[in-house]
Enzyme design. Structure first.
Site, PDB file in Angstrom:
ATOM      1  N   TYR A   1     -23.070 -23.533  -0.619  1.00 31.69           N
ATOM      2  CA  TYR A   1     -22.427 -22.880  -1.765  1.00 31.69           C
ATOM      3  C   TYR A   1     -23.431 -22.765  -2.892  1.00 31.69           C
ATOM      4  CZ  TYR A   1     -17.563 -21.657  -1.290  1.00 31.69           C
ATOM      5  OH  TYR A   1     -16.415 -21.005  -0.967  1.00 31.69           O
TER       6      TYR A   1
ATOM      7  N   GLU B   1     -22.783 -20.658  -6.070  1.00 31.55           N
ATOM      8  CA  GLU B   1     -22.256 -19.764  -7.119  1.00 31.55           C
ATOM      9  C   GLU B   1     -23.185 -19.797  -8.322  1.00 31.55           C
ATOM     10  OE1 GLU B   1     -18.215 -20.840  -7.922  1.00 31.55           O
ATOM     11  OE2 GLU B   1     -17.503 -19.974  -6.042  1.00 31.55           O
TER      12      GLU B   1
ATOM     13  N   ASP C   1     -25.282   5.897  -5.469  1.00 30.31           N
ATOM     14  CA  ASP C   1     -24.907   5.129  -4.281  1.00 30.31           C
ATOM     15  C   ASP C   1     -25.863   5.561  -3.180  1.00 30.31           C
ATOM     16  OD1 ASP C   1     -23.899   4.066  -1.989  1.00 30.31           O
ATOM     17  OD2 ASP C   1     -21.796   4.436  -2.487  1.00 30.31           O
TER      18      ASP C   1
ATOM     19  N   THR D   1     -26.216  -0.461   0.674  1.00 33.82           N
ATOM     20  CA  THR D   1     -26.080  -1.440   1.741  1.00 33.82           C
ATOM     21  C   THR D   1     -27.470  -1.724   2.304  1.00 33.82           C
ATOM     22  OG1 THR D   1     -25.645   0.381   3.238  1.00 33.82           O
ATOM     23  CG2 THR D   1     -23.739  -0.866   2.488  1.00 33.82           C
TER      24      THR D   1
ATOM     25  N   LYS E   1     -28.364  -0.154   6.973  1.00 32.64           N
ATOM     26  CA  LYS E   1     -28.454   1.189   7.577  1.00 32.64           C
ATOM     27  C   LYS E   1     -29.918   1.467   7.928  1.00 32.64           C
ATOM     28  CE  LYS E   1     -24.130   2.871   5.562  1.00 32.64           C
ATOM     29  NZ  LYS E   1     -23.650   1.964   4.523  1.00 32.64           N
TER      30      LYS E   1
ATOM     31  N   ARG F   1     -26.078  -6.934   7.508  1.00 25.85           N
ATOM     32  CA  ARG F   1     -24.961  -6.280   6.826  1.00 25.85           C
ATOM     33  C   ARG F   1     -24.853  -6.878   5.431  1.00 25.85           C
ATOM     34  NH1 ARG F   1     -22.385  -3.146  10.157  1.00 25.85           N
ATOM     35  NH2 ARG F   1     -21.072  -2.466   8.459  1.00 25.85           N
TER      36      ARG F   1
HETATM   37  N1  DSN Z   1     -18.910   3.308   6.709  1.00 26.90           N
HETATM   38  C1  DSN Z   1     -20.171   3.788   6.208  1.00 26.90           C
HETATM   39  C2  DSN Z   1     -20.638   4.985   6.941  1.00 26.90           C
HETATM   40  O1  DSN Z   1     -20.518   4.995   8.153  1.00 26.90           O
HETATM   41  O2  DSN Z   1     -21.165   5.906   6.355  1.00 26.90           O
HETATM   42  C3  DSN Z   1     -20.139   4.022   4.753  1.00 26.90           C
HETATM   43  O3  DSN Z   1     -19.570   2.927   4.124  1.00 26.90           O
END
Ligand code: DSN
Length: 419
Positions: free
Chosen positions: A60, A62, A206, A232, A235, A241
């Site tokens: 933990y 925080e 984003d 994120t 990708k 993740r």
């Molecule tokens: N779910 C993602 C995508 O496949 O583009 C975006 O959050």
């Protein structure tokens, strides 16, 4: 250093919980055994997986490095500081926050830092390629904020910057969001900055889909233009993740407070460490070659699918993904997804701009090349992949024959090779 007892084998798990161990192995087989063309997925490295599967998960922490609400944070502090420094160096950013658990969490924090419920936000509409968190009525963003949406022009299928400016002047949003999940073209961040300045709005990018291409210096960066960049890490960037936020120093305090304590409690320190590992990997010349190859492969795949009679929306792609209109072959997105699945090709149905079908049916598919490029496939293989998709979508012959050819192709480019 002693060998950690949790070393990368399945023995303990297989003995203690064979049901879950079997699922893990079957999923590995599924990932290796088919073509993975979901534009938002990738095969993260064994080093990232090792950090994710570590005892940092037990801690933990925080708060932030040096300012925690728990003792015993000396080691996790080091990991988070290293990760923040790597993020700032890689992206030329003034401040980085590695704690958001996901892209949606990162976006909630950005909203939390800059707007209050009831404020006006201008963002791209989901049916035109935006994201759930950009104002969908079923999402917190659409429920809590007064969201005005912009889209793409029907003739060019490109963002209509004149419309964005006109909407901004009409509605005076506090926050303008650009970035998308199914927009294959580059976004003009300078144009969005100018529009935000004209109406005194904060500009949030984003960048979840394309931040890996920015990290690999394959496309222009939003960082110099945006007040805040959310994304994120799993990708094209090929990390664990999770989510991350970059911002100008003047917004650092507001962003940090919005991530914790406003939106999250304890950070996932194993994920933070894994993000640091991915950022180190992304700072290499090999990764820069990878990012360029991802785009070359997406362009070759889009061209190959056009040869199969399936129209790339906007005529092609500048990025890692292509959005494909299937109306010309008389197949819906839902049918195509199902037929491809049966042939060992994993992709997703997707709405196209001005789609006559509802989202659960959709007239298109979205394909992306992060996974196949990580496997080492190149533009030559993309022609083959396009032809396999064409046969599966048109439902020509036995899906098993396409599946067999998919199996042969991926066997030549194994994900997670054994040695
Ligand atoms: N779910 C993602 C995508 O496949 O583009 C975006 O959050």
């Amino acid at each position: 250093m002693t060998q950690p007892f949790w070393g990368p084998d399945f023995t303990a798990l297989a003995q203690e919980d064979p049901q879950i161990a079997d699922i893990l192995l079957a999923e590995l087989d599924r990932q290796r055994g088919g073509l993975q063309l979901i534009a938002s997925e990738n095969f993260t490295s064994p080093a990232v997986l090792a950090a994710l599967g570590s005892t940092l998960s037990n801690k933990y922490a925080e708060g932030y490095p040096g300012r925690r609400y728990y003792g015993g944070c000396v080691e996790v502090d080091k990991a988070e500081v290293i990760g923040m420094e790597r993020a700032k160096d890689l992206f030329g950013a003034e401040h980085a926050n590695l704690q958001p658990h996901s892209g949606a969490s990162a976006n909630i924090a950005a909203y939390g830092a800059f707007v209050k419920p009831g404020d006006t936000v201008l963002a791209m509409s989901l049916p035109h390629g935006g994201h759930l968190t950009h104002g969908s009525k079923v999402n917190f963003s659409g429920k809590w904020f007064d969201v005005v949406s912009y889209g793409v022009r029907e003739d060019t299928e490109l963002i209509d910057y004149d419309e964005v400016l006109a909407l901004a002047k009409q509605h005076r949003p506090k926050l303008i969001i650009c970035g998308a999940t199914a927009y294959p073209r580059l976004i003009d961040f300078a144009a969005f900055r100018a529009i935000a300045d004209e109406v005194g709005a904060i500009l949030m990018v984003d960048a979840a889909h394309f931040i890996g291409l920015v990290a690999g210096k394959a496309i222009p960066s939003p960082v110099p233009y945006a007040d805040v960049v959310c994304f994120t890490t799993h990708k094209v960037l090929r990390g664990p993740r999770g989510g991350m936020i970059l911002c100008k120093e003047e917004h650092a305090k507001a962003i940090d407070k919005a991530v914790f304590p406003m939106m999250q409690g304890g950070p996932l320190m194993h994920a933070v460490a894994a993000k640091a590992v991915a950022l180190k990997e992304a700072a290499t010349p090999e990764y820069q070659r990878y990012a360029a190859d991802v785009i070359a492969n997406a362009q070759a795949l889009a061209a190959g699918l056009a040869d199969e009679g399936m129209r790339p929306v906007s005529g092609g792609t500048d990025t890692h993904l292509a959005l494909i209109d299937l109306q010309g072959v008389g197949v819906t997105g839902a049918e195509a997804e199902e037929r491809c699945d049966a042939a060992g090709i994993t992709l997703n149905k997707n709405a196209i701009p001005y789609d006559p079908n509802p989202p659960a049916v959709a007239s298109g598919i979205r394909v992306g090349t992060p996974c196949v490029t990580t496997q080492g496939m190149g533009v030559g293989e993309m022609k083959t992949v396009a032809s396999l998709i064409g046969r599966a979508v048109r439902d020509e012959g036995d899906p098993q024959s396409v599946r067999d050819e998919v199996g042969e192709l991926v066997a030549a480019f194994p994900a997670y090779p054994a040695d």
